[in-house]
Write a protein that holds these residues in place. Structure first.
Motif, mmCIF file in Angstrom:
data_model
loop_
_atom_site.group_PDB
_atom_site.id
_atom_site.type_symbol
_atom_site.label_atom_id
_atom_site.label_comp_id
_atom_site.label_asym_id
_atom_site.label_seq_id
_atom_site.Cartn_x
_atom_site.Cartn_y
_atom_site.Cartn_z
ATOM 1 N N LEU A 64 0.837 -1.205 0.000
ATOM 2 C CA LEU A 64 0.000 0.000 0.000
ATOM 3 C C LEU A 64 0.868 1.251 0.000
ATOM 4 O O LEU A 64 1.813 1.363 0.773
ATOM 5 N N GLY A 65 0.555 2.185 -0.874
ATOM 6 C CA GLY A 65 1.296 3.432 -0.971
ATOM 7 C C GLY A 65 2.464 3.377 -1.933
ATOM 8 O O GLY A 65 3.028 4.409 -2.280
ATOM 9 N N TRP A 66 2.827 2.177 -2.374
ATOM 10 C CA TRP A 66 3.951 2.038 -3.304
ATOM 11 C C TRP A 66 3.476 1.753 -4.726
ATOM 12 O O TRP A 66 4.223 1.237 -5.537
ATOM 13 N N TRP A 67 2.232 2.078 -5.021
ATOM 14 C CA TRP A 67 1.718 1.861 -6.373
ATOM 15 C C TRP A 67 1.036 3.118 -6.887
ATOM 16 O O TRP A 67 1.683 4.099 -7.177
ATOM 17 N N ASN A 68 -0.232 3.102 -6.979
ATOM 18 C CA ASN A 68 -0.989 4.120 -7.702
ATOM 19 C C ASN A 68 -1.507 5.246 -6.813
ATOM 20 O O ASN A 68 -1.949 5.010 -5.697
ATOM 21 N N TYR A 69 -1.454 6.465 -7.361
ATOM 22 C CA TYR A 69 -2.123 7.624 -6.775
ATOM 23 C C TYR A 69 -3.012 8.229 -7.859
ATOM 24 O O TYR A 69 -2.585 8.371 -9.011
ATOM 25 N N PHE A 70 -4.227 8.604 -7.487
ATOM 26 C CA PHE A 70 -5.126 9.302 -8.396
ATOM 27 C C PHE A 70 -4.852 10.793 -8.249
ATOM 28 O O PHE A 70 -4.875 11.324 -7.137
ATOM 29 N N VAL A 71 -4.577 11.473 -9.369
ATOM 30 C CA VAL A 71 -4.179 12.882 -9.346
ATOM 31 C C VAL A 71 -5.412 13.759 -9.541
ATOM 32 O O VAL A 71 -6.044 13.735 -10.605
ATOM 33 N N ILE A 72 -5.735 14.542 -8.517
ATOM 34 C CA ILE A 72 -6.902 15.411 -8.533
ATOM 35 C C ILE A 72 -6.437 16.866 -8.655
ATOM 36 O O ILE A 72 -5.595 17.315 -7.879
ATOM 37 N N HIS A 73 -6.995 17.584 -9.636
ATOM 38 C CA HIS A 73 -6.759 19.028 -9.748
ATOM 39 C C HIS A 73 -7.716 19.679 -8.755
ATOM 40 O O HIS A 73 -8.941 19.614 -8.925
ATOM 41 N N LYS A 74 -7.169 20.262 -7.697
ATOM 42 C CA LYS A 74 -7.990 20.727 -6.581
ATOM 43 C C LYS A 74 -9.017 21.782 -6.986
ATOM 44 O O LYS A 74 -10.186 21.656 -6.622
ATOM 45 N N SER A 75 -8.614 22.807 -7.723
ATOM 46 C CA SER A 75 -9.564 23.883 -8.018
ATOM 47 C C SER A 75 -10.682 23.447 -8.961
ATOM 48 O O SER A 75 -11.782 23.991 -8.913
ATOM 49 N N ASP A 76 -10.428 22.428 -9.791
ATOM 50 C CA ASP A 76 -11.459 21.903 -10.691
ATOM 51 C C ASP A 76 -12.191 20.701 -10.099
ATOM 52 O O ASP A 76 -13.178 20.243 -10.671
ATOM 53 N N ASN A 77 -11.675 20.160 -8.985
ATOM 54 C CA ASN A 77 -12.220 18.946 -8.371
ATOM 55 C C ASN A 77 -12.378 17.839 -9.413
ATOM 56 O O ASN A 77 -13.419 17.197 -9.526
ATOM 57 N N LYS A 78 -11.294 17.651 -10.192
ATOM 58 C CA LYS A 78 -11.334 16.715 -11.315
ATOM 59 C C LYS A 78 -10.121 15.795 -11.308
ATOM 60 O O LYS A 78 -9.003 16.231 -11.046
ATOM 61 N N LEU A 79 -10.370 14.523 -11.620
ATOM 62 C CA LEU A 79 -9.301 13.552 -11.805
ATOM 63 C C LEU A 79 -8.603 13.857 -13.124
ATOM 64 O O LEU A 79 -9.245 13.874 -14.176
ATOM 65 N N ILE A 80 -7.289 14.145 -13.055
ATOM 66 C CA ILE A 80 -6.574 14.543 -14.273
ATOM 67 C C ILE A 80 -5.380 13.651 -14.572
ATOM 68 O O ILE A 80 -4.621 13.929 -15.499
ATOM 69 N N GLY A 81 -5.214 12.587 -13.804
ATOM 70 C CA GLY A 81 -4.071 11.728 -14.086
ATOM 71 C C GLY A 81 -3.874 10.650 -13.051
ATOM 72 O O GLY A 81 -4.715 10.396 -12.189
ATOM 73 N N ASN A 82 -2.699 10.078 -13.170
ATOM 74 C CA ASN A 82 -2.350 8.885 -12.443
ATOM 75 C C ASN A 82 -0.839 8.949 -12.224
ATOM 76 O O ASN A 82 -0.107 9.400 -13.099
ATOM 77 N N CYS A 83 -0.393 8.523 -11.067
ATOM 78 C CA CYS A 83 1.050 8.517 -10.831
ATOM 79 C C CYS A 83 1.356 7.507 -9.742
ATOM 80 O O CYS A 83 0.449 6.921 -9.158
ATOM 81 N N GLY A 84 2.627 7.339 -9.484
ATOM 82 C CA GLY A 84 2.996 6.471 -8.383
ATOM 83 C C GLY A 84 4.339 5.820 -8.565
ATOM 84 O O GLY A 84 5.200 6.304 -9.321
ATOM 85 N N TYR A 85 4.495 4.730 -7.865
ATOM 86 C CA TYR A 85 5.739 3.974 -7.846
ATOM 87 C C TYR A 85 5.462 2.598 -8.441
ATOM 88 O O TYR A 85 4.323 2.143 -8.480
ATOM 89 N N SER A 86 6.505 1.931 -8.848
ATOM 90 C CA SER A 86 6.329 0.568 -9.362
ATOM 91 C C SER A 86 6.695 -0.434 -8.273
ATOM 92 O O SER A 86 7.498 -1.328 -8.466
ATOM 93 N N GLY A 87 6.107 -0.241 -7.112
ATOM 94 C CA GLY A 87 6.311 -1.147 -6.002
ATOM 95 C C GLY A 87 7.251 -0.591 -4.949
ATOM 96 O O GLY A 87 7.771 0.516 -5.072
ATOM 97 N N GLN A 88 7.426 -1.373 -3.918
ATOM 98 C CA GLN A 88 8.293 -0.997 -2.806
ATOM 99 C C GLN A 88 9.736 -0.836 -3.274
ATOM 100 O O GLN A 88 10.125 -1.387 -4.301
#
Length: 173
Positions: A64-88
């Motif tokens: 947990l925490g070493w994979w995907n994050y959903f990227v939210i643009h705060k002022s638009d309250n919109k999902l605009i991407g994806n990021c993260g790590y490829s594991g521990q």
């Protein structure tokens, strides 16, 4: 580790089993779970990486925490991407980052902002010694982001599917 990360303009929501299952089920379900607008085609990578991350965190809660994050643009309250790590991190203390930003949000410094956040987060763990990334083997927006974040191109690789790939590294100072 499974905490959300925040920048001036972005909220990076750490995925968990429920969020990943919602994303795989569909945009409407993910929108309900995140409480944000989820546009069509918010990811260019498709569902396979989300399924892979889901399988990894189901196999070990330490992931947990070493994979995907959903990227939210705060002022638009919109999902605009994806990021993260490829594991521990590996035993050598190496972790790899990856990211994507929806096309209409590019060229605004958001990818650099989220990459720096992933870097800071990774280096907050003393066992992380270096961070790697891979890009297509040509100058492109992602190579510019990595350069701005002080990564060095260290290797050129041949990939069967993608052709030439550049390997990048940022060493803890």
């Amino acid at each position: 580790m499974n905490k959300n990360l925040e920048t001036k303009r972005l909220l990076l929501i750490a995925s968990n089993q429920n969020l990943l299952e919602s994303a795989i089920e569909g945009d409407k379900k993910l929108s309900q779970q995140l409480g944000v607008i989820v546009p069509e085609n918010w990811t260019e990578f498709g569902l396979a990486p989300l399924q892979y991350a889901l399988d990894k965190i189901k196999s070990s809660k330490e992931e947990l925490g070493w994979w995907n994050y959903f990227v939210i643009h705060k002022s638009d309250n919109k999902l605009i991407g994806n990021c993260g790590y490829s594991g521990q991190p590996t035993e050598e203390g190496i972790v790899e980052i990856g990211y994507e930003i929806k096309s209409e949000y590019r060229n605004k410094g958001l990818a650099t902002e989220l990459a720096n956040t992933l870097i800071d987060n990774a280096f907050s763990f003393e066992h992380v010694n270096s961070i790697q990334a891979h890009t297509l083997g040509q100058e492109n927006p992602s190579t510019k982001v990595l350069s701005k974040c002080n990564f060095q191109k260290i290797e050129e690789l041949e990939d069967e599917a993608e052709g030439i790939i550049w390997k990048w590294k940022l060493q803890r100072t």
